[in-house]
Design a protein around this motif. Sequence first.
Motif, PDB file in Angstrom:
ATOM      1  N   VAL A 141       4.482   2.617  12.316  1.00  0.00           N
ATOM      2  CA  VAL A 141       3.895   1.699  11.187  1.00  0.00           C
ATOM      3  C   VAL A 141       4.111   2.363   9.764  1.00  0.00           C
ATOM      4  O   VAL A 141       4.540   1.232   8.878  1.00  0.00           O
ATOM      5  CB  VAL A 141       2.514   1.399  11.648  1.00  0.00           C
ATOM      6  CG1 VAL A 141       1.832   0.860  10.349  1.00  0.00           C
ATOM      7  CG2 VAL A 141       2.112   0.648  12.759  1.00  0.00           C
ATOM      8  N   LEU A 142       3.835   3.288   9.632  1.00  0.00           N
ATOM      9  CA  LEU A 142       4.071   3.987   8.335  1.00  0.00           C
ATOM     10  C   LEU A 142       5.630   3.959   7.827  1.00  0.00           C
ATOM     11  O   LEU A 142       5.697   3.853   6.740  1.00  0.00           O
ATOM     12  CB  LEU A 142       3.459   5.427   8.308  1.00  0.00           C
ATOM     13  CG  LEU A 142       2.008   5.521   8.652  1.00  0.00           C
ATOM     14  CD1 LEU A 142       1.655   6.992   8.767  1.00  0.00           C
ATOM     15  CD2 LEU A 142       1.122   5.156   7.311  1.00  0.00           C
ATOM     16  N   GLU A 143       6.222   4.245   8.706  1.00  0.00           N
ATOM     17  CA  GLU A 143       7.867   4.267   8.437  1.00  0.00           C
ATOM     18  C   GLU A 143       8.540   2.885   8.574  1.00  0.00           C
ATOM     19  O   GLU A 143       9.777   2.933   8.214  1.00  0.00           O
ATOM     20  CB  GLU A 143       8.434   5.322   9.099  1.00  0.00           C
ATOM     21  CG  GLU A 143       8.079   6.766   8.893  1.00  0.00           C
ATOM     22  CD  GLU A 143       8.713   7.733   9.865  1.00  0.00           C
ATOM     23  OE1 GLU A 143       9.594   7.469  10.962  1.00  0.00           O
ATOM     24  OE2 GLU A 143       8.338   8.868   9.700  1.00  0.00           O
ATOM     25  N   GLY A 144       7.833   1.991   8.892  1.00  0.00           N
ATOM     26  CA  GLY A 144       8.141   0.711   9.006  1.00  0.00           C
ATOM     27  C   GLY A 144       9.410   0.575  10.209  1.00  0.00           C
ATOM     28  O   GLY A 144      10.318  -0.172  10.028  1.00  0.00           O
ATOM     29  N   ASP A 145       9.036   1.390  11.178  1.00  0.00           N
ATOM     30  CA  ASP A 145      10.288   1.575  12.183  1.00  0.00           C
ATOM     31  C   ASP A 145       9.769   0.899  13.515  1.00  0.00           C
ATOM     32  O   ASP A 145       8.536   1.258  13.782  1.00  0.00           O
ATOM     33  CB  ASP A 145      10.388   3.037  12.446  1.00  0.00           C
ATOM     34  CG  ASP A 145      11.634   3.263  13.552  1.00  0.00           C
ATOM     35  OD1 ASP A 145      12.232   2.300  13.927  1.00  0.00           O
ATOM     36  OD2 ASP A 145      11.968   4.536  13.587  1.00  0.00           O
ATOM     37  N   ALA A 146      10.887   0.119  14.194  1.00  0.00           N
ATOM     38  CA  ALA A 146      10.249  -0.662  15.284  1.00  0.00           C
ATOM     39  C   ALA A 146      10.482   0.334  16.403  1.00  0.00           C
ATOM     40  O   ALA A 146       9.754  -0.011  17.458  1.00  0.00           O
ATOM     41  CB  ALA A 146      11.416  -1.672  15.687  1.00  0.00           C
ATOM     42  N   LEU A 189       0.787  -1.009   0.229  1.00  0.00           N
ATOM     43  CA  LEU A 189       0.134   0.150  -0.081  1.00  0.00           C
ATOM     44  C   LEU A 189       1.045   1.130  -0.055  1.00  0.00           C
ATOM     45  O   LEU A 189       1.787   1.226   0.680  1.00  0.00           O
ATOM     46  CB  LEU A 189      -1.008   0.018   1.355  1.00  0.00           C
ATOM     47  CG  LEU A 189      -2.067  -0.812   1.123  1.00  0.00           C
ATOM     48  CD1 LEU A 189      -2.924  -0.648   2.509  1.00  0.00           C
ATOM     49  CD2 LEU A 189      -3.146  -0.506   0.243  1.00  0.00           C
ATOM     50  N   GLU A 190       0.511   2.155  -0.818  1.00  0.00           N
ATOM     51  CA  GLU A 190       1.360   3.586  -0.773  1.00  0.00           C
ATOM     52  C   GLU A 190       1.210   4.028   0.745  1.00  0.00           C
ATOM     53  O   GLU A 190      -0.023   4.206   1.058  1.00  0.00           O
ATOM     54  CB  GLU A 190       0.444   4.467  -1.661  1.00  0.00           C
ATOM     55  CG  GLU A 190       1.470   5.669  -2.181  1.00  0.00           C
ATOM     56  CD  GLU A 190       0.748   6.919  -1.332  1.00  0.00           C
ATOM     57  OE1 GLU A 190       1.601   7.735  -0.878  1.00  0.00           O
ATOM     58  OE2 GLU A 190      -0.389   6.803  -1.100  1.00  0.00           O
ATOM     59  N   THR A 191       2.141   4.717   1.104  1.00  0.00           N
ATOM     60  CA  THR A 191       1.926   5.235   2.432  1.00  0.00           C
ATOM     61  C   THR A 191       1.252   6.278   2.719  1.00  0.00           C
ATOM     62  O   THR A 191       0.373   6.310   3.652  1.00  0.00           O
ATOM     63  CB  THR A 191       3.354   5.994   2.712  1.00  0.00           C
ATOM     64  OG1 THR A 191       4.393   4.994   2.692  1.00  0.00           O
ATOM     65  CG2 THR A 191       3.441   6.398   4.261  1.00  0.00           C
ATOM     66  N   GLY A 192       0.868   7.210   1.870  1.00  0.00           N
ATOM     67  CA  GLY A 192      -0.309   8.370   2.129  1.00  0.00           C
ATOM     68  C   GLY A 192      -1.684   7.563   2.088  1.00  0.00           C
ATOM     69  O   GLY A 192      -2.447   8.041   2.937  1.00  0.00           O
ATOM     70  N   ARG A 193      -1.907   6.544   1.367  1.00  0.00           N
ATOM     71  CA  ARG A 193      -3.089   5.832   1.140  1.00  0.00           C
ATOM     72  C   ARG A 193      -3.375   5.065   2.548  1.00  0.00           C
ATOM     73  O   ARG A 193      -4.556   5.283   3.233  1.00  0.00           O
ATOM     74  CB  ARG A 193      -3.206   4.919   0.223  1.00  0.00           C
ATOM     75  CG  ARG A 193      -4.513   4.039   0.136  1.00  0.00           C
ATOM     76  CD  ARG A 193      -4.521   3.145  -1.051  1.00  0.00           C
ATOM     77  NE  ARG A 193      -5.845   2.017  -0.981  1.00  0.00           N
ATOM     78  CZ  ARG A 193      -5.864   0.930  -1.323  1.00  0.00           C
ATOM     79  NH1 ARG A 193      -4.717   0.474  -1.703  1.00  0.00           N
ATOM     80  NH2 ARG A 193      -6.950   0.265  -1.100  1.00  0.00           N
TER      81      ARG A 193
END
Length: 229
Positions: free
Chosen positions: A212-217, A4-8
């Motif tokens: 979540v959006l940045e894929g950061d723990a 999924l595109e991050t903005g969506r």
Amino acid sequence: MTTLETGRLAAMIDHTLLKPEATREDVAALVREAEELGTYSVCVSPSMLPLTTSVKVATVCGFPSGQHASSVKAAEAADAVSKGADEIDMVLNIGLARSGAWEEVDADIRAVREAAPAPTVLKVILETAALEDEQIVEACRAAERAGADFVKTSTGFHPAGGATAHAVELMRATVGDRLGVKASGGIRTREAAEEMVAAGATRLGLSGSRAVLEGDATTSTATSSGGAY
């Protein structure tokens, strides 16, 4: 791998802070972060209303147990709407659902719907981890009969657990395209969020939205006290 595109994905998120120790400063930071990330809304405790923000404002009702009297839930919802809430996330009376008292469940939801009529969006939190599959199906049907706009998996505070893809799939299969489905509770990674969307969720309740959006723990500063959401 993200699909999924991050903005969506951001536009599907209710950026949430419901921990009882949260301060107004914490909520102000949440709002700033929601606006920066482009989330759909912020979801806060009703005592934090009103808020000034460019995103939608959601709050909770009968939270987190669902065992409040219907009249209390209705009054809480009406007060929230008067203070600018765009959306109400009410907790189902879980005990009634487990007992199969569906007429009473209908009446409980309808009381809140009448207190917070459209265009206010009403989401019904089922606490799916505490219900059997058949009870989840019947709870979804009750929410639809009573005029709700969404069914939602979890408060994020119940010891039985939070959202699962199975519950989301079951809810979507029951309500079809007629209602929205919100997944919340324990969604802490991009992979988990996308799994919920693939299962049929159209809204996500997250406290760690940036992570979540940045894929950061790591957890964002604004939501470091965000709770089990």
